[in-house]
Design a protein around this motif. Sequence first.
Motif, PDB file in Angstrom:
ATOM      1  N   ILE A 146      30.573  48.280  35.431  1.00 47.15           N
ATOM      2  CA  ILE A 146      32.172  48.172  34.534  1.00 47.15           C
ATOM      3  C   ILE A 146      31.879  47.018  35.031  1.00 47.15           C
ATOM      4  CG2 ILE A 146      33.826  48.424  34.130  1.00 47.15           C
ATOM      5  CD1 ILE A 146      31.696  50.429  32.990  1.00 47.15           C
ATOM      6  N   LEU A 147      32.569  46.599  33.935  1.00 45.88           N
ATOM      7  CA  LEU A 147      33.086  44.622  33.943  1.00 45.88           C
ATOM      8  C   LEU A 147      34.671  44.882  33.060  1.00 45.88           C
ATOM      9  CD1 LEU A 147      33.061  41.694  34.037  1.00 45.88           C
ATOM     10  CD2 LEU A 147      31.825  41.766  31.223  1.00 45.88           C
ATOM     11  N   ILE A 148      35.652  44.529  34.101  1.00 49.89           N
ATOM     12  CA  ILE A 148      36.870  44.454  33.830  1.00 49.89           C
ATOM     13  C   ILE A 148      37.149  43.130  33.625  1.00 49.89           C
ATOM     14  CG2 ILE A 148      39.445  45.334  33.817  1.00 49.89           C
ATOM     15  CD1 ILE A 148      37.798  47.955  35.789  1.00 49.89           C
ATOM     16  N   GLU A 149      37.868  42.541  32.522  1.00 52.36           N
ATOM     17  CA  GLU A 149      37.754  41.429  32.068  1.00 52.36           C
ATOM     18  C   GLU A 149      38.956  40.671  30.845  1.00 52.36           C
ATOM     19  OE1 GLU A 149      35.084  38.961  29.993  1.00 52.36           O
ATOM     20  OE2 GLU A 149      34.816  40.896  28.542  1.00 52.36           O
ATOM     21  N   THR A 150      39.022  39.392  31.755  1.00 54.97           N
ATOM     22  CA  THR A 150      39.808  38.609  30.683  1.00 54.97           C
ATOM     23  C   THR A 150      41.677  39.253  30.997  1.00 54.97           C
ATOM     24  OG1 THR A 150      39.132  38.709  28.997  1.00 54.97           O
ATOM     25  CG2 THR A 150      40.903  37.311  28.100  1.00 54.97           C
ATOM     26  N   MET A 151      41.942  40.052  32.359  1.00 54.24           N
ATOM     27  CA  MET A 151      42.846  40.525  32.648  1.00 54.24           C
ATOM     28  C   MET A 151      44.255  39.743  33.031  1.00 54.24           C
ATOM     29  SD  MET A 151      42.953  43.847  32.117  1.00 54.24           S
ATOM     30  CE  MET A 151      41.857  44.840  31.757  1.00 54.24           C
ATOM     31  N   SER A 152      45.626  40.038  33.488  1.00 58.17           N
ATOM     32  CA  SER A 152      46.511  38.700  33.157  1.00 58.17           C
ATOM     33  C   SER A 152      47.211  39.651  34.765  1.00 58.17           C
ATOM     34  CB  SER A 152      46.746  38.687  32.452  1.00 58.17           C
ATOM     35  OG  SER A 152      47.985  39.583  31.959  1.00 58.17           O
ATOM     36  N   ASP A 153      47.680  40.491  34.221  1.00 56.97           N
ATOM     37  CA  ASP A 153      48.297  41.858  35.372  1.00 56.97           C
ATOM     38  C   ASP A 153      47.332  42.304  35.927  1.00 56.97           C
ATOM     39  OD1 ASP A 153      50.468  43.525  35.911  1.00 56.97           O
ATOM     40  OD2 ASP A 153      51.108  43.635  34.233  1.00 56.97           O
ATOM     41  N   LEU A 154      47.692  42.629  37.354  1.00 58.15           N
ATOM     42  CA  LEU A 154      47.068  43.015  38.314  1.00 58.15           C
ATOM     43  C   LEU A 154      47.160  44.756  38.566  1.00 58.15           C
ATOM     44  CD1 LEU A 154      47.388  40.643  41.950  1.00 58.15           C
ATOM     45  CD2 LEU A 154      44.983  41.058  40.186  1.00 58.15           C
ATOM     46  N   SER A 155      48.338  44.826  38.335  1.00 62.11           N
ATOM     47  CA  SER A 155      48.230  46.284  38.468  1.00 62.11           C
ATOM     48  C   SER A 155      47.695  47.243  36.633  1.00 62.11           C
ATOM     49  CB  SER A 155      50.230  46.725  37.983  1.00 62.11           C
ATOM     50  OG  SER A 155      50.686  46.636  36.791  1.00 62.11           O
ATOM     51  N   GLU A 156      47.672  46.992  36.001  1.00 63.25           N
ATOM     52  CA  GLU A 156      46.827  46.760  34.340  1.00 63.25           C
ATOM     53  C   GLU A 156      45.070  47.021  35.371  1.00 63.25           C
ATOM     54  OE1 GLU A 156      45.166  46.544  30.287  1.00 63.25           O
ATOM     55  OE2 GLU A 156      46.599  45.046  31.065  1.00 63.25           O
ATOM     56  N   ALA A 199      40.040  42.446  45.602  1.00 65.23           N
ATOM     57  CA  ALA A 199      39.299  42.619  47.084  1.00 65.23           C
ATOM     58  C   ALA A 199      39.700  44.109  47.462  1.00 65.23           C
ATOM     59  CB  ALA A 199      38.719  41.280  48.017  1.00 65.23           C
ATOM     60  N   LYS A 200      40.247  43.735  48.064  1.00 65.60           N
ATOM     61  CA  LYS A 200      41.230  45.310  48.470  1.00 65.60           C
ATOM     62  C   LYS A 200      41.138  46.208  47.848  1.00 65.60           C
ATOM     63  CE  LYS A 200      45.110  42.750  50.657  1.00 65.60           C
ATOM     64  NZ  LYS A 200      46.478  42.498  50.402  1.00 65.60           N
ATOM     65  N   MET A 201      41.343  46.275  46.075  1.00 63.30           N
ATOM     66  CA  MET A 201      40.601  47.420  45.425  1.00 63.30           C
ATOM     67  C   MET A 201      39.586  48.087  45.637  1.00 63.30           C
ATOM     68  SD  MET A 201      42.297  46.615  42.354  1.00 63.30           S
ATOM     69  CE  MET A 201      44.566  45.799  41.816  1.00 63.30           C
ATOM     70  N   GLY A 202      38.604  47.259  46.608  1.00 72.17           N
ATOM     71  CA  GLY A 202      36.789  47.758  46.574  1.00 72.17           C
ATOM     72  C   GLY A 202      35.998  46.935  45.550  1.00 72.17           C
ATOM     73  N   VAL A 203      36.420  46.039  44.869  1.00 72.39           N
ATOM     74  CA  VAL A 203      35.505  45.258  43.624  1.00 72.39           C
ATOM     75  C   VAL A 203      34.613  44.250  45.043  1.00 72.39           C
ATOM     76  CG1 VAL A 203      36.014  44.239  41.937  1.00 72.39           C
ATOM     77  CG2 VAL A 203      37.178  45.862  41.469  1.00 72.39           C
ATOM     78  N   ARG A 204      33.440  44.079  44.244  1.00 72.42           N
ATOM     79  CA  ARG A 204      32.991  42.871  45.289  1.00 72.42           C
ATOM     80  C   ARG A 204      32.421  42.028  44.343  1.00 72.42           C
ATOM     81  NH1 ARG A 204      28.113  45.289  48.034  1.00 72.42           N
ATOM     82  NH2 ARG A 204      28.821  43.313  49.084  1.00 72.42           N
ATOM     83  N   LEU A 205      33.109  41.721  43.071  1.00 70.34           N
ATOM     84  CA  LEU A 205      32.354  40.754  42.091  1.00 70.34           C
ATOM     85  C   LEU A 205      33.502  40.951  41.543  1.00 70.34           C
ATOM     86  CD1 LEU A 205      29.858  38.840  41.106  1.00 70.34           C
ATOM     87  CD2 LEU A 205      29.150  40.370  39.802  1.00 70.34           C
ATOM     88  N   ILE A 206      34.157  39.073  41.742  1.00 72.10           N
ATOM     89  CA  ILE A 206      36.062  38.881  41.053  1.00 72.10           C
ATOM     90  C   ILE A 206      35.687  37.261  40.880  1.00 72.10           C
ATOM     91  CG2 ILE A 206      37.804  39.022  41.617  1.00 72.10           C
ATOM     92  CD1 ILE A 206      37.083  40.571  44.383  1.00 72.10           C
ATOM     93  N   GLY A 207      36.065  37.659  40.139  1.00 69.92           N
ATOM     94  CA  GLY A 207      36.216  35.613  39.635  1.00 69.92           C
ATOM     95  C   GLY A 207      37.209  35.687  38.623  1.00 69.92           C
ATOM     96  N   ALA A 208      36.570  34.449  37.395  1.00 74.17           N
ATOM     97  CA  ALA A 208      38.301  34.249  36.128  1.00 74.17           C
ATOM     98  C   ALA A 208      37.047  33.975  34.852  1.00 74.17           C
ATOM     99  CB  ALA A 208      38.544  32.654  36.565  1.00 74.17           C
ATOM    100  N   ASN A 209      37.751  34.765  33.961  1.00 68.71           N
ATOM    101  CA  ASN A 209      36.652  34.095  32.370  1.00 68.71           C
ATOM    102  C   ASN A 209      37.451  33.355  31.489  1.00 68.71           C
ATOM    103  OD1 ASN A 209      37.678  36.969  31.997  1.00 68.71           O
ATOM    104  ND2 ASN A 209      36.735  35.954  29.741  1.00 68.71           N
TER     105      ASN A 209
END
Length: 295
Positions: A146-156, A199-209
């Motif tokens: 699952i790719l969650i992308e173009t996000m701006s709000d950490l709560s979302e 990373a604290k959420m258990g995600v191991r592939l993180i970045g920017a788009n």
Amino acid sequence: MKNVYDWLDAGNTLVGDGAMGTALQNAGLTDGGAPELWNVEHPDRVATVLNSYAAAGAQFLTTNTFGGSAPRLAMHDLEARVFELNKAGSEVARGVADKYENVFVFGDVGPSGDLMEPMGTLTHDSAKQLFADQISGLVAGGCDAILIETMSDLSEVQAAVDAAHEVAPSMPVVVTLSFDTNLHTMMGVKPANAITEIAKMGVRLIGANCGRGTDEMRIVAEQMAAVKPADVHILLQSNAGLPQLIGGDFIYTGTPEDMAVFATDMTALGIKALGSCCGSTPEHTAAISGVLANL
């Protein structure tokens, strides 16, 4: 198909695909149309776009479901078809990926378009539910991550990650944010803070788009690389420059050669997961693939 986390842990590179929206517009999607509807009405055209990226060397294909959540689809009176359109999006991408060796399908989840509390009315639970509805369709269609992308709000982001972990506990989750306001997201998140908190959420592939092009993406990458946990990999998907008005049309001026230079610079930082975003083409993908293939 292998787990994408395991793939990267083994030292492999990961070449991403490129822009979907502009490619579909070139294929006949009108302004204001719902791209996700094409997953059922014109799956052959969506498959052609994805195949062009895979043929250029992409090692993951992103489903045509960026606006596949209920609030986004409601703008086209399609909110009752969330599961159907997302499942179809995964199925189209799966059909293309399976023609190649070692090509992942990333189920694409974009922002809901609504604001989280306290600035908006979206709660963690309501956001989690709308993302779970979308992700359920993506998983049913056969995606690998699952790719969650173009996000701006950490709560979302948290709501979307929680939804993914609930719907498909063993499926890898990938998160990228868009930093386009003075090297912050629209909601004020800094690159270093983003990678640490996600990373604290258990995600191991993180970045920017997305963003404002490769020059700013370099700075984002440096800030992320400086603080990333050892078991986390970075994914970057930059726009092909910024659009400029040329002859009545907005043209992205970042060339495949520019993207190859960017990819070379990123590998020097140890970043081996690279794709491209708005304005990019299979030629940009091929340029990235050429650099990563030579590592």
